[in-house]
Structure formats: C-alpha cells, structure tokens
Design a protein around this motif. Structure first.
Motif, mmCIF file in Angstrom:
data_model
loop_
_atom_site.group_PDB
_atom_site.id
_atom_site.type_symbol
_atom_site.label_atom_id
_atom_site.label_comp_id
_atom_site.label_asym_id
_atom_site.label_seq_id
_atom_site.Cartn_x
_atom_site.Cartn_y
_atom_site.Cartn_z
ATOM 1 N N SER A 159 -1.994 -5.855 2.855
ATOM 2 C CA SER A 159 -0.768 -6.004 1.943
ATOM 3 C C SER A 159 -0.913 -6.660 0.921
ATOM 4 O O SER A 159 -2.069 -7.108 0.450
ATOM 5 N N THR A 160 0.198 -6.857 0.090
ATOM 6 C CA THR A 160 -0.123 -7.507 -1.225
ATOM 7 C C THR A 160 -0.241 -8.848 -1.219
ATOM 8 O O THR A 160 -0.699 -9.548 -1.925
ATOM 9 N N GLY A 161 0.538 -9.327 0.229
ATOM 10 C CA GLY A 161 0.143 -10.820 0.306
ATOM 11 C C GLY A 161 -1.202 -11.033 0.502
ATOM 12 O O GLY A 161 -1.912 -12.110 0.091
ATOM 13 N N ASP A 162 -2.179 -10.065 1.085
ATOM 14 C CA ASP A 162 -3.275 -10.284 1.333
ATOM 15 C C ASP A 162 -4.299 -10.170 0.103
ATOM 16 O O ASP A 162 -5.209 -10.873 -0.408
ATOM 17 N N VAL A 163 -3.768 -9.085 -0.777
ATOM 18 C CA VAL A 163 -4.238 -9.053 -2.181
ATOM 19 C C VAL A 163 -4.144 -10.440 -2.952
ATOM 20 O O VAL A 163 -4.999 -10.842 -3.677
ATOM 21 N N TYR A 164 -3.091 -10.798 -2.970
ATOM 22 C CA TYR A 164 -2.627 -12.067 -3.758
ATOM 23 C C TYR A 164 -3.490 -13.124 -3.123
ATOM 24 O O TYR A 164 -3.749 -14.097 -3.992
ATOM 25 N N ALA A 165 -3.413 -13.540 -1.942
ATOM 26 C CA ALA A 165 -4.186 -14.488 -1.387
ATOM 27 C C ALA A 165 -5.660 -14.566 -1.583
ATOM 28 O O ALA A 165 -6.261 -15.607 -1.775
ATOM 29 N N THR A 166 -6.347 -13.432 -1.652
ATOM 30 C CA THR A 166 -7.549 -12.996 -1.800
ATOM 31 C C THR A 166 -7.818 -13.532 -3.168
ATOM 32 O O THR A 166 -9.047 -14.190 -3.647
ATOM 33 N N LYS A 167 -7.048 -13.293 -4.162
ATOM 34 C CA LYS A 167 -7.398 -13.423 -5.738
ATOM 35 C C LYS A 167 -6.989 -14.883 -5.921
ATOM 36 O O LYS A 167 -7.698 -15.417 -6.791
ATOM 37 N N LYS A 191 -0.916 -22.215 14.360
ATOM 38 C CA LYS A 191 -2.203 -21.911 14.185
ATOM 39 C C LYS A 191 -2.561 -21.387 12.803
ATOM 40 O O LYS A 191 -3.718 -21.422 12.416
ATOM 41 N N ALA A 192 -1.410 -21.185 11.884
ATOM 42 C CA ALA A 192 -1.667 -21.097 10.551
ATOM 43 C C ALA A 192 -0.613 -21.904 9.816
ATOM 44 O O ALA A 192 0.537 -22.153 10.070
ATOM 45 N N ASP A 193 -0.827 -22.266 8.542
ATOM 46 C CA ASP A 193 -0.060 -23.092 7.760
ATOM 47 C C ASP A 193 1.050 -22.326 7.089
ATOM 48 O O ASP A 193 2.161 -22.830 6.892
ATOM 49 N N GLY A 194 0.863 -21.148 6.802
ATOM 50 C CA GLY A 194 1.719 -20.181 5.927
ATOM 51 C C GLY A 194 1.401 -18.881 6.334
ATOM 52 O O GLY A 194 0.209 -18.545 6.467
ATOM 53 N N PHE A 195 2.481 -17.941 6.083
ATOM 54 C CA PHE A 195 2.435 -16.725 6.196
ATOM 55 C C PHE A 195 2.910 -15.989 4.825
ATOM 56 O O PHE A 195 4.108 -16.255 4.441
ATOM 57 N N LEU A 196 2.119 -15.140 4.117
ATOM 58 C CA LEU A 196 2.561 -14.692 2.856
ATOM 59 C C LEU A 196 3.012 -13.478 2.946
ATOM 60 O O LEU A 196 2.207 -12.287 3.274
#
Length: 281
Positions: A159-167, A191-196
């Motif tokens: 997802s674009t959330g994945d793309v944004y987080a990776t970058k 188990k996670a602090d946030g979901f993008l």
C-alpha cells in the motif's frame, strides 16, 4: 477481452440490452446474444479487491457492491459492456492486467510512478490522504513520533502507507501485513504503535475502537490520486474511462455515490476540514 476485440464491436446498438453485474471468473469473450437478438455485447472484466468498504466490498449474499462497483456499472451501461467484477487479491491486481485476466482495475489504487511502469492509469477519480491509527497508550501525536527506534508501524503490504513508511520512517520497525484488519488488530492489541492508511479507514476504525485507539489526522503528505488501471497501450478503453470520469465530475455522479455510501463520513470530514475524496479542486 483485448483492445482489438473492443474496436471490432465499437458502435453496436445495445440500447435494448440489460447490463448484468456478475461476480466470478474473468472472461474475455463476448456473451451469447439474448434470445431474439442478433447482437452481443463485449464483456468488461474489472478486477477489484473486495475488501475495502464502501468502495469495493460484498453484500450479505457475497455479491460485489460499493462505490467502485456502481461506478463501473454506470460506465458499462454508458459504453455498452456487460460487466464482470473479479474479486482479486491486492498483489494480483496488476498481474491480472498483464495476463489478460482483466481489462481494468478499479480498487482504490493510488497512481504512482512505479505502477505506471507496469500499467496505464486513467485520470484521477478520487483523492485521498494518509493518517495514523495510533494505540491509545503509544503517545503518538504526529508522524515524527513514529519515526523513532523501538516504534512499530503496521502497514498493509504494497500500500502507499507501506511506501511512505519505507521512505520516511527509517528509524521505526515496519510490520508488513496482508490486510488492513490485521494492521488494526496489531494496534488495538498494543503490538504496534500505529497503522498508516487512508483517512477514511482510520476514521472508521477509531470509531469502532475508541478506548484502545486514537486517530491522528495530519496531512503529512500530498493528497494521493486514485486511478483506474488498464493494460499498457489499451488507449481505447483508457479514452472511454477518461471521458466518463470527466463527465462524472460534472453531472453529479460522485455526489450521488457519496450520498448513497458515505453521507455520514462526508459530514465528519467537513467538520474536521479534511479534504474529501471527490474534491478535485
């Protein structure tokens, strides 16, 4: 169905035929003429991941429904197609075009340079921005709070959330999961602090989990543009889609879809001064 087949049947009179919405295996052959008719209509197979209500989802009987389904139904009626919706996993959407299993993809897909190397996109039909669903005890109040050692960020793979987080979140531990519900569960359970993900999904999941989550609606990136993907070089279908999108921006199509599926969310977005999906200005 390929572009050449569509060009061969373009212009056929189809006003007396009914467009049917089907869910099942993709087909690229024209259906048999109806009894008493000498003509047939081309089948338009549209791949969608039916897991993102109310844009692409299923009704109680398991049939495709949602904004994208209605939009493509209206498009099919306008251009004389029989519509088939093929439920396809996210990572199989673009391959479905490349292997001729689908004619186009309408699945809340952001137009990106990387994806444009594999497919051609229509003009934008919707705009979206990312937001954060944060665990209530995480102390996350901004995107910068996530970019820290020890912070875990859940994203839907690809997802674009994945793309944004990776970058942009090199210090965080990125947890990639197959679907958004799994990402939400990670946050709810701490188990996670946030979901993008997009603002609508974050808004809804915060409403569903008010005690364990908070929603951080910060426009920390430019609005994403969603487009309909077609196989590279299929200019005829692309031109039809662009013409219909342009018409829909003028004739109230998107207002009707908003009223049918997103009236409450539109009111909430207006109250928070969030940019709406169909605000093209």
């Amino acid at each position: 169905m390929n572009g050449n087949m569509r060009r061969g049947i373009r212009g056929i009179l189809v006003a007396m035929c009914c467009v049917g919405l089907l869910a099942g295996c993709a087909s690229h052959e024209t259906q048999k003429p109806q009894q008493g008719s000498t003509e047939s209509k081309p089948v338009l197979t549209v791949a969608m991941e039916l897991a993102y209500p109310p844009f692409e989802t299923k009704d109680e009987a398991g049939n495709p429904e949602g904004i994208a389904v209605d939009f493509m139904q209206d498009f099919a009626e306008a251009y004389g197609y029989d519509l088939v919706v093929e439920n396809t996993a996210w990572d199989g959407l673009i391959p479905s075009l490349q292997t001729d299993k689908a004619d186009c993809v309408m699945s809340s897909m952001t137009i990106t340079d990387e994806r444009k190397e594999a497919v051609d996109f229509s003009d934008p039909y919707a705009m979206a921005q990312l937001a954060i669903l944060a665990n209530a005890g995480s102390g996350i109040e901004s995107i910068d709070d996530l970019n820290q050692s020890g912070k875990k960020v859940a994203v839907k793979t690809g997802s674009t959330g994945d793309v944004y987080a990776t970058k942009n979140l090199p210090q965080a531990d990125i947890v990639r999961l197959a679907d958004e519900s799994a990402c939400v569960t990670e946050v709810v359970q701490g188990k996670a602090d946030g979901f993008l993900y997009d603002q609508l999904t974050i808004y809804r999941n915060n409403l569903a989990n008010p005690d364990t989550t908070t929603a951080v609606f910060i426009p920390f990136q430019d609005a994403e543009e969603w487009g309909i993907a077609v196989k590279k070089g299929d200019t005829e279908l692309l031109d039809q889609l662009n013409a219909f999108i342009a018409q829909s921006k003028q004739d109230g199509e998107f207002d009707r879809l908003t009223e049918k599926y997103l009236a409450q969310e539109k009111q909430a977005f207006d109250e928070h001064s969030f940019r709406w999906f169909f605000d093209f200005e």
